[in-house]
Design an enzyme around this catalytic site. Sequence first.
Site, mmCIF file in Angstrom:
data_model
loop_
_atom_site.group_PDB
_atom_site.id
_atom_site.type_symbol
_atom_site.label_atom_id
_atom_site.label_comp_id
_atom_site.label_asym_id
_atom_site.label_seq_id
_atom_site.Cartn_x
_atom_site.Cartn_y
_atom_site.Cartn_z
ATOM 1 N N ASP A 91 40.739 49.394 38.504
ATOM 2 C CA ASP A 91 41.140 49.860 37.178
ATOM 3 C C ASP A 91 41.907 51.179 37.235
ATOM 4 O O ASP A 91 42.513 51.599 36.254
ATOM 5 C CB ASP A 91 39.929 50.003 36.248
ATOM 6 C CG ASP A 91 38.837 50.904 36.823
ATOM 7 O OD1 ASP A 91 39.141 52.048 37.215
ATOM 8 O OD2 ASP A 91 37.677 50.463 36.888
ATOM 9 N N GLU A 111 41.708 47.179 47.252
ATOM 10 C CA GLU A 111 41.198 46.305 46.188
ATOM 11 C C GLU A 111 41.479 44.857 46.579
ATOM 12 O O GLU A 111 42.607 44.505 46.926
ATOM 13 C CB GLU A 111 41.880 46.642 44.860
ATOM 14 C CG GLU A 111 41.693 45.640 43.738
ATOM 15 C CD GLU A 111 40.247 45.463 43.319
ATOM 16 O OE1 GLU A 111 39.750 44.316 43.396
ATOM 17 O OE2 GLU A 111 39.610 46.455 42.906
ATOM 18 N N GLY A 144 37.854 45.034 51.388
ATOM 19 C CA GLY A 144 37.405 46.350 51.832
ATOM 20 C C GLY A 144 36.474 46.303 53.024
ATOM 21 O O GLY A 144 36.473 47.210 53.864
ATOM 22 N N ASP A 162 33.707 52.054 44.915
ATOM 23 C CA ASP A 162 33.759 51.839 43.469
ATOM 24 C C ASP A 162 33.799 50.340 43.207
ATOM 25 O O ASP A 162 34.793 49.800 42.727
ATOM 26 C CB ASP A 162 34.992 52.538 42.892
ATOM 27 C CG ASP A 162 35.076 52.423 41.382
ATOM 28 O OD1 ASP A 162 34.098 51.960 40.765
ATOM 29 O OD2 ASP A 162 36.139 52.771 40.823
ATOM 30 N N PRO A 169 32.752 39.087 44.910
ATOM 31 C CA PRO A 169 33.582 39.816 45.862
ATOM 32 C C PRO A 169 32.971 41.124 46.340
ATOM 33 O O PRO A 169 33.332 41.634 47.398
ATOM 34 C CB PRO A 169 34.871 40.083 45.079
ATOM 35 C CG PRO A 169 34.807 39.314 43.841
ATOM 36 C CD PRO A 169 33.406 38.853 43.628
#
Length: 288
Positions: A91, A111, A144, A162, A169
């Site tokens: 985001d 991401e 990641g 985060d 996921p």
Amino acid sequence: MNNQLNTTLEWLDEYHQGVRYGLLGKLILEESSTFQKITIFESKRYGKALLLDDCWMTAEKSEKYYHECLIHPALCSSNQIDNILIIGGGDGGSAKECLKYKEVKSIDLVEIDIKVIELSKKYLPTIGGNAWSDSRLHLQIKNGIDWVKHIKENSYDVIIIDGADPVGPAKGLFSNSFLKDCQRILKPGGVLATQSESPESFQEIHINIVKVLREIFDYADPMYGSVSIYPSGLWSWTFASMEKPKYMYPKKSRVEEISKNCQIWSQRWQQGAFNTIPAFIEREFAKT
């Protein structure tokens, strides 16, 4: 699937263990990516909000309660903050908070789901702000967990995890092997920060995250605050470092630089948040 809906107001709820956490507003769109269901909802109270797999992730008027608390204890205290790694954070909110520091030279934002980034940029532009156009931000559309496996040791000054709840996921982002890789690639004097769920709604997960971090790092401590759209409203972030609890000692120069740009975080707030550990959680940690 892509649903464009009418303007009729309706409730949208996240369901968790027999409780609903909802906002009143209108559904903007609903899509399925390769990894998850993505929903954009415009609420009367908090503006546009993002849900992943029917769980609230962030909203325009409440994101500060989450992102400031995740980022600033780590960046204010790490020896250096030249190179930052953010796992998740599609985001843009975490990147935006990191880029407030002039010292930051490079951020790798890893991401897994490019659709989260694309839809956040389009529908929630205030959350990422100018981060998306900042040359210091380097987007990596990758897993990641795989990313940290292949990075050489002592690569990052600060690591920010985060991610969403540990399902789908984000399932492996609290595993022992992943966190060991994070410790390996963190520079001496660096700090790791992760969201660590609610001690009320996700008690077992929360306790396990802290315990695993304490097995891998010399020091790890949770900090508690309020994020109103999340289950129970009570949330936590956990910080870890080697040799000493760096995250407890913000650098004065950085505090002065950043405080004026924060709505929630301050050095005083941080001190109180580390000390608000619920008694039943503290007893659980004392068992080990």
